[in-house]
Design a protein around this motif. Structure first.
Motif, mmCIF file in Angstrom:
data_model
loop_
_atom_site.group_PDB
_atom_site.id
_atom_site.type_symbol
_atom_site.label_atom_id
_atom_site.label_comp_id
_atom_site.label_asym_id
_atom_site.label_seq_id
_atom_site.Cartn_x
_atom_site.Cartn_y
_atom_site.Cartn_z
ATOM 1 N N GLY A 54 -8.193 -3.228 -6.947
ATOM 2 C CA GLY A 54 -6.743 -3.171 -7.129
ATOM 3 C C GLY A 54 -6.162 -2.136 -6.200
ATOM 4 O O GLY A 54 -6.722 -1.041 -6.058
ATOM 5 N N VAL A 55 -5.060 -2.484 -5.540
ATOM 6 C CA VAL A 55 -4.376 -1.508 -4.677
ATOM 7 C C VAL A 55 -2.910 -1.449 -5.087
ATOM 8 O O VAL A 55 -2.298 -2.476 -5.395
ATOM 9 N N GLN A 56 -2.375 -0.241 -5.096
ATOM 10 C CA GLN A 56 -1.007 -0.075 -5.566
ATOM 11 C C GLN A 56 0.005 -0.387 -4.455
ATOM 12 O O GLN A 56 1.173 -0.614 -4.715
ATOM 13 N N TRP A 57 -0.459 -0.462 -3.214
ATOM 14 C CA TRP A 57 0.459 -0.723 -2.108
ATOM 15 C C TRP A 57 0.519 -2.221 -1.776
ATOM 16 O O TRP A 57 0.010 -3.042 -2.552
ATOM 17 N N HIS A 58 1.153 -2.581 -0.662
ATOM 18 C CA HIS A 58 1.433 -3.987 -0.355
ATOM 19 C C HIS A 58 0.748 -4.448 0.938
ATOM 20 O O HIS A 58 1.400 -4.585 1.980
ATOM 21 N N PRO A 59 -0.541 -4.733 0.876
ATOM 22 C CA PRO A 59 -1.260 -5.156 2.087
ATOM 23 C C PRO A 59 -0.826 -6.531 2.599
ATOM 24 O O PRO A 59 -1.062 -6.859 3.762
ATOM 25 N N GLU A 60 -0.173 -7.337 1.736
ATOM 26 C CA GLU A 60 0.216 -8.691 2.169
ATOM 27 C C GLU A 60 1.321 -8.654 3.216
ATOM 28 O O GLU A 60 1.453 -9.578 4.020
ATOM 29 N N VAL A 61 2.119 -7.576 3.194
ATOM 30 C CA VAL A 61 3.256 -7.513 4.117
ATOM 31 C C VAL A 61 2.763 -7.438 5.572
ATOM 32 O O VAL A 61 3.385 -8.009 6.471
ATOM 33 N N THR A 62 1.629 -6.755 5.764
ATOM 34 C CA THR A 62 1.036 -6.722 7.105
ATOM 35 C C THR A 62 -0.093 -7.756 7.234
ATOM 36 O O THR A 62 -0.778 -7.801 8.240
ATOM 37 N N ARG A 63 -0.275 -8.538 6.185
ATOM 38 C CA ARG A 63 -1.364 -9.538 6.142
ATOM 39 C C ARG A 63 -2.700 -8.878 6.459
ATOM 40 O O ARG A 63 -3.506 -9.410 7.221
ATOM 41 N N ASP A 64 -2.905 -7.716 5.876
ATOM 42 C CA ASP A 64 -4.024 -6.829 6.208
ATOM 43 C C ASP A 64 -5.363 -7.543 6.002
ATOM 44 O O ASP A 64 -5.806 -7.756 4.863
ATOM 45 N N GLN A 65 -5.997 -7.891 7.107
ATOM 46 C CA GLN A 65 -7.227 -8.672 7.025
ATOM 47 C C GLN A 65 -8.416 -7.851 6.543
ATOM 48 O O GLN A 65 -9.443 -8.412 6.154
ATOM 49 N N ARG A 66 -8.275 -6.525 6.561
ATOM 50 C CA ARG A 66 -9.358 -5.730 5.975
ATOM 51 C C ARG A 66 -9.529 -6.091 4.502
ATOM 52 O O ARG A 66 -10.646 -6.243 4.007
ATOM 53 N N LEU A 67 -8.416 -6.232 3.789
ATOM 54 C CA LEU A 67 -8.498 -6.514 2.350
ATOM 55 C C LEU A 67 -8.576 -8.011 2.043
ATOM 56 O O LEU A 67 -9.409 -8.455 1.264
#
Lengths: 250, 227
Positions: free
Chosen positions: B205-218
């Motif tokens: 679970g992450v409290q921030w928004h990785p989808e906005v940058t489409r963060d491929q690490r996660l």
């Protein structure tokens, strides 16, 4: 016993909600509730990356309402009033052909019925008022389109061909709501079995060669008459060997 | 065949074209695009309270952001600024509990991290400015708070994030007690920003928004775990 899993094609649409204005994968909850109320479990199929692999997981599929089908799919020039969605067309034409090939139970609603006809080699009328001179199939004159709701829909009769599967399901005649400006002209490999008696516009298509492939031009999901959704859930359950007892006949 | 990732959805009154304030199941396209970029097939899961059977066809579960969790779920009374949607809670708690039991890969984003914490017995802060004395996790409407996170050495999230520790947050609630999960990332103010279940294949679970940058690490890690 598990419920049949019903895929529903979704819009990819710029949409406003709360303080947001963004592109979303989405579908009005009326569709979702229609599936859940008739014994299915709905999942929404986004059009963003067209492929057919998701069909392997489904017991049935609903092709939802939405914008116009691009006339290029049946080799016609575009009418000025035609408003298309290339991403949905590409995804849904592919899914429809594959779903028909594997005989997955299919319900097409409004645009979904039109996608069915075009995928089956048929054609559409692009703008009904040009053809019929009436506005039976659209919101009443004077309606504020920004406030469109159930009461703003057109309303007319549908007569159904005796002996058809739609007749077994819906009887000889019903009154439907209506909100569309395109309509099926040539139904392709499907059989037209229901019409608006006032203008002979095709309102129902079905297939004699598939377990369950039914298209309706109106919006049953916005009414209390969910018989077409019940029939889809039953066909989906039967195809996947699920118990039928939960899907009581109307 | 691509791994299928189910994304939990919002239900909101939405406006588009001629349609005004129509009750709609939706998910911001960033989530769908982030999953598909990672090689997954996204399907959207509208809320459903009956059962979690849909997990049968899913290879991974993505718990999306959204409104506050009903505080009764962690034994608290609603605070003045808490806005919850009980029907979404009901569907998501059913899914997440069953997914944890089945050891299905789960990524929780923002509200999704909070769902993970509460579903495993944790609790939330209902309004962070009251607890932290600042608004850096949601500076203003539509503005992300930029932070550098600190991740616990050897954790899943530390491995995935590498040297780039920048995160952007948009939330007014936060995890107070992570339940059975382990807090593996915090901001400089000490707030939990990442939780994990080390005894599961992939529960993050992450409290921030990785989808906005489409963060491929996660998202890449979720799809890989699901594959």
């Amino acid at each position: 016993m598990r419920r049949p899993l019903i895929g529903m094609t979704a819009y990819a649409q710029q949409v406003q909600y709360s303080n947001n204005d963004l592109m979303a994968g989405m579908l009005p909850m009326t569709y979702v509730r229609a599936v859940h109320a008739t014994g299915g479990r709905a999942v929404l199929i986004t059009p963003d990356d067209p492929d057919i692999d998701v069909l392997d997981s489904l017991d049935g599929i609903v092709f939802s309402g939405g914008g116009d089908v691009d006339p290029a799919h049946w080799g016609a020039e575009r009418h000025p009033a035609t408003d298309t969605d290339a991403a949905r067309d590409a995804s849904e034409m592919m899914l429809m052909k594959a779903a028909l090939d594997r005989d997955l139970p299919i319900l097409g609603v409004c645009r979904g019925m039109q996608v069915m006809a075009v995928a089956g080699g048929g054609t559409l009328h692009q703008h009904l008022p040009d053809l019929t001179g009436n506005e039976l199939h659209q919101a009443a004159a004077g309606t504020d389109p920004l406030a469109a709701d159930a009461a703003a829909y057109g309303r007319h009769d549908v007569v159904i061909e005796p002996g058809s599967r739609a007749h077994d399901l819906l009887g000889p005649r019903l009154v439907v709501n209506s909100f569309h400006h395109q309509a099926v002209d040539d139904p392709g490999k499907f059989t037209p079995v229901g019409w608006c008696p006032d203008d002979r516009i095709v309102e129902i298509i079905e297939s004699a060669n598939h377990t369950f492939a039914l298209g309706v031009q109106w919006h049953p999901e916005r009414t209390a008459d969910l018989r077409v959704f019940t029939a889809l859930a039953e066909a989906a359950a039967e195809r996947s060997g699920l118990a039928r007892r939960e899907f009581a006949r109307r | 065949m691509r791994p299928i990732i189910g994304i939990t959805s919002y239900v909101v009154p939405a406006t588009w074209g001629v349609w005004h304030e129509v009750s709609t199941a939706l998910i911001p396209n960033d989530y769908v695009a982030a999953v598909e970029l990672a090689g997954g097939r996204a399907v959207i899961l509208p809320p459903d309270e009956r059962d979690a059977d849909v997990l049968r066809v899913l290879d991974g579960l993505l718990l999306a952001g959204g409104p506050d969790i009903e505080p009764g779920r962690y034994g608290a009374e609603p605070a003045p600024l808490t806005e919850s949607r009980p029907e979404r809670d009901a569907g998501e708690f059913l899914l997440v509990r069953k997914a944890l039991e089945l050891d299905l890969p789960v990524l929780g984003v923002c509200r999704g991290m909070q769902v993970l914490a509460v579903a495993t017995g944790g609790t939330l802060h209902q309004h962070l400015p009251d607890v932290l004395g600042h608004e850096q996790h949601r500076p203003a409407p539509g503005v992300y708070g930029e932070h550098e996170a600190r991740f616990e050495g050897g954790s899943l999230i530390a491995k995935l994030m590498g040297d780039d520790l920048g995160i952007h947050c948009y939330h007014h609630q936060g995890v107070a007690d992570p339940g059975t999960l382990r807090v593996t990332g915090r901001t400089e103010d000490g707030l939990a920003e990442a939780v994990e279940a080390p005894d599961r294949r992939f529960v993050l679970g992450v409290q921030w928004h990785p989808e906005v940058t489409r963060d491929q690490r996660l998202f890449g890690a979720l799809v890989e775990a699901a594959g």
